[in-house]
Design a protein around this motif. Sequence first.
Motif, PDB file in Angstrom:
ATOM      1  N   ASP A  17       0.810  -1.217   0.000  1.00 42.74           N
ATOM      2  CA  ASP A  17       0.000   0.000   0.000  1.00 42.74           C
ATOM      3  C   ASP A  17       0.846   1.272   0.000  1.00 42.74           C
ATOM      4  O   ASP A  17       0.486   2.281   0.601  1.00 42.74           O
ATOM      5  CB  ASP A  17      -0.962   0.008   1.197  1.00 42.74           C
ATOM      6  CG  ASP A  17      -2.237   0.793   0.903  1.00 42.74           C
ATOM      7  OD1 ASP A  17      -2.447   1.166  -0.271  1.00 42.74           O
ATOM      8  OD2 ASP A  17      -3.018   1.042   1.845  1.00 42.74           O
ATOM      9  N   VAL A  18       1.985   1.220  -0.716  1.00 42.21           N
ATOM     10  CA  VAL A  18       2.831   2.406  -0.879  1.00 42.21           C
ATOM     11  C   VAL A  18       3.246   2.539  -2.349  1.00 42.21           C
ATOM     12  O   VAL A  18       4.433   2.521  -2.674  1.00 42.21           O
ATOM     13  CB  VAL A  18       4.081   2.349   0.030  1.00 42.21           C
ATOM     14  CG1 VAL A  18       3.735   2.676   1.464  1.00 42.21           C
ATOM     15  CG2 VAL A  18       4.786   0.997  -0.066  1.00 42.21           C
ATOM     16  N   PRO A  19       2.284   2.695  -3.261  1.00 39.53           N
ATOM     17  CA  PRO A  19       2.619   2.692  -4.688  1.00 39.53           C
ATOM     18  C   PRO A  19       3.571   3.793  -5.128  1.00 39.53           C
ATOM     19  O   PRO A  19       4.366   3.595  -6.055  1.00 39.53           O
ATOM     20  CB  PRO A  19       1.250   2.839  -5.371  1.00 39.53           C
ATOM     21  CG  PRO A  19       0.357   3.443  -4.336  1.00 39.53           C
ATOM     22  CD  PRO A  19       0.834   2.871  -3.038  1.00 39.53           C
ATOM     23  N   LEU A  20       3.528   4.967  -4.452  1.00 43.23           N
ATOM     24  CA  LEU A  20       4.386   6.071  -4.874  1.00 43.23           C
ATOM     25  C   LEU A  20       5.861   5.824  -4.580  1.00 43.23           C
ATOM     26  O   LEU A  20       6.723   6.567  -5.056  1.00 43.23           O
ATOM     27  CB  LEU A  20       3.929   7.381  -4.226  1.00 43.23           C
ATOM     28  CG  LEU A  20       2.579   7.926  -4.706  1.00 43.23           C
ATOM     29  CD1 LEU A  20       2.292   9.281  -4.090  1.00 43.23           C
ATOM     30  CD2 LEU A  20       2.535   8.034  -6.234  1.00 43.23           C
ATOM     31  N   VAL A  21       6.147   4.746  -3.823  1.00 40.99           N
ATOM     32  CA  VAL A  21       7.544   4.400  -3.589  1.00 40.99           C
ATOM     33  C   VAL A  21       8.215   3.997  -4.900  1.00 40.99           C
ATOM     34  O   VAL A  21       9.445   4.066  -5.031  1.00 40.99           O
ATOM     35  CB  VAL A  21       7.646   3.263  -2.540  1.00 40.99           C
ATOM     36  CG1 VAL A  21       7.319   1.904  -3.160  1.00 40.99           C
ATOM     37  CG2 VAL A  21       9.030   3.223  -1.913  1.00 40.99           C
ATOM     38  N   LEU A  22       7.409   3.615  -5.889  1.00 42.25           N
ATOM     39  CA  LEU A  22       7.954   3.229  -7.194  1.00 42.25           C
ATOM     40  C   LEU A  22       8.670   4.387  -7.879  1.00 42.25           C
ATOM     41  O   LEU A  22       9.572   4.170  -8.686  1.00 42.25           O
ATOM     42  CB  LEU A  22       6.829   2.712  -8.097  1.00 42.25           C
ATOM     43  CG  LEU A  22       6.185   1.390  -7.683  1.00 42.25           C
ATOM     44  CD1 LEU A  22       4.929   1.122  -8.517  1.00 42.25           C
ATOM     45  CD2 LEU A  22       7.177   0.238  -7.843  1.00 42.25           C
ATOM     46  N   VAL A  23       8.268   5.612  -7.558  1.00 42.39           N
ATOM     47  CA  VAL A  23       8.933   6.776  -8.151  1.00 42.39           C
ATOM     48  C   VAL A  23      10.404   6.804  -7.760  1.00 42.39           C
ATOM     49  O   VAL A  23      11.265   7.221  -8.548  1.00 42.39           O
ATOM     50  CB  VAL A  23       8.236   8.080  -7.701  1.00 42.39           C
ATOM     51  CG1 VAL A  23       8.999   9.306  -8.188  1.00 42.39           C
ATOM     52  CG2 VAL A  23       6.797   8.105  -8.206  1.00 42.39           C
ATOM     53  N   PHE A  24      10.706   6.341  -6.559  1.00 36.64           N
ATOM     54  CA  PHE A  24      12.080   6.379  -6.054  1.00 36.64           C
ATOM     55  C   PHE A  24      12.843   5.104  -6.389  1.00 36.64           C
ATOM     56  O   PHE A  24      13.913   5.157  -7.008  1.00 36.64           O
ATOM     57  CB  PHE A  24      12.067   6.622  -4.541  1.00 36.64           C
ATOM     58  CG  PHE A  24      11.360   7.880  -4.147  1.00 36.64           C
ATOM     59  CD1 PHE A  24      12.016   9.096  -4.188  1.00 36.64           C
ATOM     60  CD2 PHE A  24      10.030   7.859  -3.751  1.00 36.64           C
ATOM     61  CE1 PHE A  24      11.360  10.279  -3.845  1.00 36.64           C
ATOM     62  CE2 PHE A  24       9.358   9.016  -3.402  1.00 36.64           C
ATOM     63  CZ  PHE A  24      10.029  10.233  -3.454  1.00 36.64           C
ATOM     64  N   VAL A  25      12.310   3.963  -5.997  1.00 38.70           N
ATOM     65  CA  VAL A  25      13.041   2.714  -6.240  1.00 38.70           C
ATOM     66  C   VAL A  25      13.113   2.398  -7.728  1.00 38.70           C
ATOM     67  O   VAL A  25      14.018   1.689  -8.183  1.00 38.70           O
ATOM     68  CB  VAL A  25      12.404   1.528  -5.473  1.00 38.70           C
ATOM     69  CG1 VAL A  25      12.371   1.813  -3.988  1.00 38.70           C
ATOM     70  CG2 VAL A  25      11.018   1.189  -5.999  1.00 38.70           C
ATOM     71  N   GLY A  26      12.165   2.935  -8.501  1.00 37.15           N
ATOM     72  CA  GLY A  26      12.163   2.689  -9.936  1.00 37.15           C
ATOM     73  C   GLY A  26      12.748   3.830 -10.741  1.00 37.15           C
ATOM     74  O   GLY A  26      12.418   3.982 -11.928  1.00 37.15           O
ATOM     75  N   VAL A  27      13.636   4.600 -10.138  1.00 40.02           N
ATOM     76  CA  VAL A  27      14.179   5.779 -10.821  1.00 40.02           C
ATOM     77  C   VAL A  27      14.866   5.425 -12.137  1.00 40.02           C
ATOM     78  O   VAL A  27      14.736   6.149 -13.131  1.00 40.02           O
ATOM     79  CB  VAL A  27      15.151   6.549  -9.887  1.00 40.02           C
ATOM     80  CG1 VAL A  27      16.361   5.689  -9.506  1.00 40.02           C
ATOM     81  CG2 VAL A  27      15.597   7.851 -10.533  1.00 40.02           C
TER      82      VAL A  27
END
Length: 350
Positions: A271-281
């Motif tokens: 439930d933290v989808p916006l973490v993809l912005v960082f780990v998926g840089v």
Amino acid sequence: AWAAERPGGYGNTKESAEENSMVRMLLAALTAFVISALVGWVLIPILRALHAGQSIKEIGPNWHKSKEGTPTMGGIMFIAAIIVSVLIFGWQDIAQGSWQALFVLGFALVCGAIGFIDDYAKIRRHENTGLTAGWKFLLQLAAAIAFLALLRWSGHLTPNLYIPFVNVTLPLHWGAYLVFAAFVMVGCVNAVNLTDGLDGLAGSVTLAVAVFFVVLAKWWEFGAIGIFAGALAGGLLGFLLYNFYPAKVFMGDTGSLFLGGAVCAMAFALDVPLVLVFVGVIYIAETMSDILQVGYFKLTHGKRIFRMAPLHHHLELGGWSEVRIVLTFTGITVAFCLLAFVGVMYRYAI
């Protein structure tokens, strides 16, 4: 928001349970590593015998033509390892009703199956074109909607968008959240696929992301997701024994679409989808370089921003070796994973 409850989390904070979950995460990683390495030892000769070789695009760097015929579909190695490892070490969670790991594995497997069909079509036609972009998109979108609906139905996902660093949630209508989430998942799956363009690149970058999810799952005591992430990390490490430069096997769309599915599914399961912005840089940088290149080329009738897109090819043509690019991109991912952890570590009360 600071003390938000875990949606279907592991939930056992006793010291013995914490130690048990950590041991199982480590054992899942070790088991997946061994299985992946052993499967690779058997699979690569079989793929060669079946002439399951990779076709190299004519538009790519000309020195990549020397890789023509390298066995593809090697993603089967870590996929098999992850399935076995998750079922063995995640069974305790499954028996207790925590099905998150199964949902994540299921979505990743569907994505991998789409990639397998694509790889098989390429091998049969002896060219680098398989499923059409339209079919890929529709199949991935349907899988994403089904996955999100399962998470919502089982209580593992809320329609509240968590904002990293500011530690607040933005309430959304479920329909709006579903549209947003489905397109994020499809985008992530294809971004990882696009990153798979150099020996060891997608595997190394995603290995760092998998370790991040192991740490995050342990921090919040989401044991099931931690076991899946551990298996993913171990399986990729075993695969990289054969895929790091010079590659003896490629993961193919079978592997890269599976990895994309696994990464985004873990983010939504936690439930933290916006973490993809960082780990998926790196995934984002690769995708944006391709989009910008194509858009600018069309607008200017032939001019380019990059020497070649995606970004790793631009750097290759600038004189960077494959190993240097892989190590640099992996290092950047590690740094952004650390930043991401700081940004979301207080998502749930510890």
